[in-house]
Design a protein around this motif. Structure first.
Motif, PDB file in Angstrom:
ATOM      1  N   LEU A  52       0.829  -1.205   0.000  1.00  0.00           N
ATOM      2  CA  LEU A  52       0.000   0.000   0.000  1.00  0.00           C
ATOM      3  C   LEU A  52       0.867   1.259   0.000  1.00  0.00           C
ATOM      4  N   ILE A  53       1.977   1.225   0.722  1.00  0.00           N
ATOM      5  CA  ILE A  53       2.873   2.391   0.740  1.00  0.00           C
ATOM      6  C   ILE A  53       3.473   2.612  -0.650  1.00  0.00           C
ATOM      7  N   HIS A  54       3.856   1.536  -1.319  1.00  0.00           N
ATOM      8  CA  HIS A  54       4.392   1.695  -2.676  1.00  0.00           C
ATOM      9  C   HIS A  54       3.331   2.230  -3.621  1.00  0.00           C
ATOM     10  N   LEU A  55       2.090   1.782  -3.457  1.00  0.00           N
ATOM     11  CA  LEU A  55       1.024   2.310  -4.319  1.00  0.00           C
ATOM     12  C   LEU A  55       0.787   3.793  -4.040  1.00  0.00           C
ATOM     13  N   MET A  56       0.912   4.214  -2.770  1.00  0.00           N
ATOM     14  CA  MET A  56       0.766   5.638  -2.447  1.00  0.00           C
ATOM     15  C   MET A  56       1.879   6.473  -3.070  1.00  0.00           C
ATOM     16  N   SER A  57       3.078   5.855  -3.221  1.00  0.00           N
ATOM     17  CA  SER A  57       4.181   6.612  -3.814  1.00  0.00           C
ATOM     18  C   SER A  57       3.950   6.914  -5.295  1.00  0.00           C
ATOM     19  N   PHE A  58       3.052   6.149  -5.956  1.00  0.00           N
ATOM     20  CA  PHE A  58       2.733   6.391  -7.362  1.00  0.00           C
ATOM     21  C   PHE A  58       1.459   7.220  -7.533  1.00  0.00           C
ATOM     22  N   LYS A  59       0.838   7.619  -6.435  1.00  0.00           N
ATOM     23  CA  LYS A  59      -0.398   8.410  -6.534  1.00  0.00           C
ATOM     24  C   LYS A  59       0.000   9.890  -6.526  1.00  0.00           C
ATOM     25  N   TRP A  60       0.030  10.495  -7.685  1.00  0.00           N
ATOM     26  CA  TRP A  60       0.469  11.875  -7.831  1.00  0.00           C
ATOM     27  C   TRP A  60      -0.696  12.852  -7.931  1.00  0.00           C
ATOM     28  N   ARG A  62      -5.446  13.008  -8.090  1.00  0.00           N
ATOM     29  CA  ARG A  62      -6.652  12.376  -7.571  1.00  0.00           C
ATOM     30  C   ARG A  62      -6.884  11.003  -8.187  1.00  0.00           C
ATOM     31  N   ASP A  63      -6.354  10.805  -9.366  1.00  0.00           N
ATOM     32  CA  ASP A  63      -6.572   9.542 -10.063  1.00  0.00           C
ATOM     33  C   ASP A  63      -5.844   8.407  -9.358  1.00  0.00           C
ATOM     34  N   ALA A  64      -6.338   7.193  -9.576  1.00  0.00           N
ATOM     35  CA  ALA A  64      -5.726   6.011  -8.974  1.00  0.00           C
ATOM     36  C   ALA A  64      -4.382   5.732  -9.617  1.00  0.00           C
ATOM     37  N   GLY A  94     -11.554  -5.246   1.050  1.00  0.00           N
ATOM     38  CA  GLY A  94     -12.098  -3.976   0.582  1.00  0.00           C
ATOM     39  C   GLY A  94     -11.151  -2.802   0.643  1.00  0.00           C
ATOM     40  N   TYR A  95      -9.846  -3.032   0.864  1.00  0.00           N
ATOM     41  CA  TYR A  95      -8.899  -1.914   0.931  1.00  0.00           C
ATOM     42  C   TYR A  95      -8.307  -1.557  -0.424  1.00  0.00           C
ATOM     43  N   LEU A  96      -8.520  -2.395  -1.416  1.00  0.00           N
ATOM     44  CA  LEU A  96      -7.929  -2.175  -2.739  1.00  0.00           C
ATOM     45  C   LEU A  96      -8.884  -2.705  -3.802  1.00  0.00           C
ATOM     46  N   LYS A  97      -8.847  -2.030  -4.943  1.00  0.00           N
ATOM     47  CA  LYS A  97      -9.645  -2.473  -6.083  1.00  0.00           C
ATOM     48  C   LYS A  97      -8.829  -2.258  -7.349  1.00  0.00           C
ATOM     49  N   ARG A  98      -8.641  -3.347  -8.093  1.00  0.00           N
ATOM     50  CA  ARG A  98      -7.902  -3.253  -9.353  1.00  0.00           C
ATOM     51  C   ARG A  98      -8.868  -2.976 -10.502  1.00  0.00           C
ATOM     52  N   VAL A  99      -8.549  -1.967 -11.241  1.00  0.00           N
ATOM     53  CA  VAL A  99      -9.371  -1.557 -12.381  1.00  0.00           C
ATOM     54  C   VAL A  99      -8.569  -1.839 -13.645  1.00  0.00           C
ATOM     55  N   GLY A 103      -4.605  -2.813 -22.859  1.00  0.00           N
ATOM     56  CA  GLY A 103      -3.290  -2.512 -23.443  1.00  0.00           C
ATOM     57  C   GLY A 103      -2.313  -1.876 -22.495  1.00  0.00           C
ATOM     58  N   THR A 104      -2.592  -1.763 -21.210  1.00  0.00           N
ATOM     59  CA  THR A 104      -1.666  -1.113 -20.290  1.00  0.00           C
ATOM     60  C   THR A 104      -1.885  -1.691 -18.890  1.00  0.00           C
ATOM     61  N   SER A 105      -1.190  -1.165 -17.917  1.00  0.00           N
ATOM     62  CA  SER A 105      -1.274  -1.696 -16.559  1.00  0.00           C
ATOM     63  C   SER A 105      -2.594  -1.318 -15.899  1.00  0.00           C
ATOM     64  N   ASN A 106      -2.938  -2.050 -14.883  1.00  0.00           N
ATOM     65  CA  ASN A 106      -4.175  -1.789 -14.146  1.00  0.00           C
ATOM     66  C   ASN A 106      -4.026  -0.574 -13.239  1.00  0.00           C
ATOM     67  N   GLN A 107      -5.165  -0.009 -12.899  1.00  0.00           N
ATOM     68  CA  GLN A 107      -5.196   1.029 -11.876  1.00  0.00           C
ATOM     69  C   GLN A 107      -5.495   0.382 -10.522  1.00  0.00           C
ATOM     70  N   PHE A 108      -4.934   0.978  -9.486  1.00  0.00           N
ATOM     71  CA  PHE A 108      -5.118   0.471  -8.127  1.00  0.00           C
ATOM     72  C   PHE A 108      -5.882   1.510  -7.322  1.00  0.00           C
ATOM     73  N   ASP A 109      -7.171   1.262  -7.157  1.00  0.00           N
ATOM     74  CA  ASP A 109      -8.049   2.207  -6.457  1.00  0.00           C
ATOM     75  C   ASP A 109      -7.898   2.011  -4.949  1.00  0.00           C
ATOM     76  N   LEU A 110      -7.527   3.063  -4.225  1.00  0.00           N
ATOM     77  CA  LEU A 110      -7.317   3.018  -2.781  1.00  0.00           C
ATOM     78  C   LEU A 110      -8.447   3.678  -1.992  1.00  0.00           C
ATOM     79  N   SER A 111      -9.575   3.928  -2.652  1.00  0.00           N
ATOM     80  CA  SER A 111     -10.668   4.624  -1.960  1.00  0.00           C
ATOM     81  C   SER A 111     -11.229   3.797  -0.802  1.00  0.00           C
ATOM     82  N   GLY A 112     -11.217   2.494  -0.929  1.00  0.00           N
ATOM     83  CA  GLY A 112     -11.694   1.656   0.177  1.00  0.00           C
ATOM     84  C   GLY A 112     -10.821   1.793   1.420  1.00  0.00           C
ATOM     85  N   LEU A 113      -9.510   1.890   1.224  1.00  0.00           N
ATOM     86  CA  LEU A 113      -8.598   2.083   2.350  1.00  0.00           C
ATOM     87  C   LEU A 113      -8.829   3.434   3.006  1.00  0.00           C
TER      88      LEU A 113
END
Length: 211
Positions: A52-60, A62-64, A94-99, A103-113
């Motif tokens: 989760l900390i690594h995912l936060m480091s890529f959240k620049w 509002r978008d996931a 419910g802390y993470l949702k992959r969207v 053709g590209t990588s998934n988004q990691f939605d952190l709104s549940g967290l």
């Protein structure tokens, strides 16, 4: 008089001053203090918290965030399969949702967290603002002094008495006076004087017809 700050003086609150200039060149990741305070209560593993900390480091914005699985595996020093397992575990609570994106990588939605962290903050605020219940003092019972109990007599075991000997008087022999030889017989005595005693005679009878 207050001292004026010098122009071009370094800001003591900057990340460069709080760490080192070299470390500041690599950038920093803003992590909420709420996450650091409550992550132990989220019932997640250390590996899941680090993801989760690594995912936060890529959240620049509002978008996931949308880092590649291979990038996350390299940063955490594990396999891509392990990263997918961690993501699946966080999704189950419910802390993470992959969207998925084509053709590209998934988004990691952190709104549940974030929603879970807000709930925990509200619970903490509500418990802090709740009036403190005044404890009701219960009447205390004063212990009564112990009464002195009379000593108890312990029955002694019966001792075996030795058998008692009963002395039975034995009959004493009765001595009957014998008359002296020269003593005259007295009337009533069952014996005669020696001069009057007749010698016994034994007659032999001949079976052949003669005496």
């Amino acid at each position: 008089m207050s001292k004026k700050k010098k122009k071009n003086a370094p800001n003591e609150y900057s990340f460069e001053e709080r760490s080192t200039p070299l470390i500041a060149q690599r950038g920093f990741t803003p992590i909420s203090s709420a996450f650091l305070s409550y992550y132990a209560q989220l019932n997640i593993t250390v590996g899941e918290a680090m993801l989760l900390i690594h995912l936060m480091s890529f959240k620049w914005t509002r978008d996931a965030p949308f880092p590649a699985i291979s990038r996350l595996a390299k940063l955490m020093g594990c396999s891509e399969r392990n990263i997918r397992k961690l993501c699946a575990s966080l999704e189950s609570v419910g802390y993470l949702k992959r969207v998925g994106r084509s053709g590209t990588s998934n988004q990691f939605d952190l709104s549940g967290l974030y929603a879970k962290l807000e709930d925990m903050i509200n619970v903490e605020r509500a418990s802090a603002s709740a009036p403190t219940a005044v404890p009701v003092l219960q009447p205390q019972t004063v212990p009564q002094p112990l009464r002195r109990q009379p000593p108890q007599t312990v029955p002694q075991p019966l001792r075996r008495q030795p058998p008692q000997t009963v002395s039975v008087p034995m009959p004493q022999p009765v001595s009957v006076p014998m008359p002296a030889p020269d003593m005259e017989p007295r009337p009533g005595f069952p014996w005669d004087t020696p001069s009057e005693q007749q010698p016994a005679t034994i007659q032999l009878v001949n079976n052949e017809g003669g005496q």
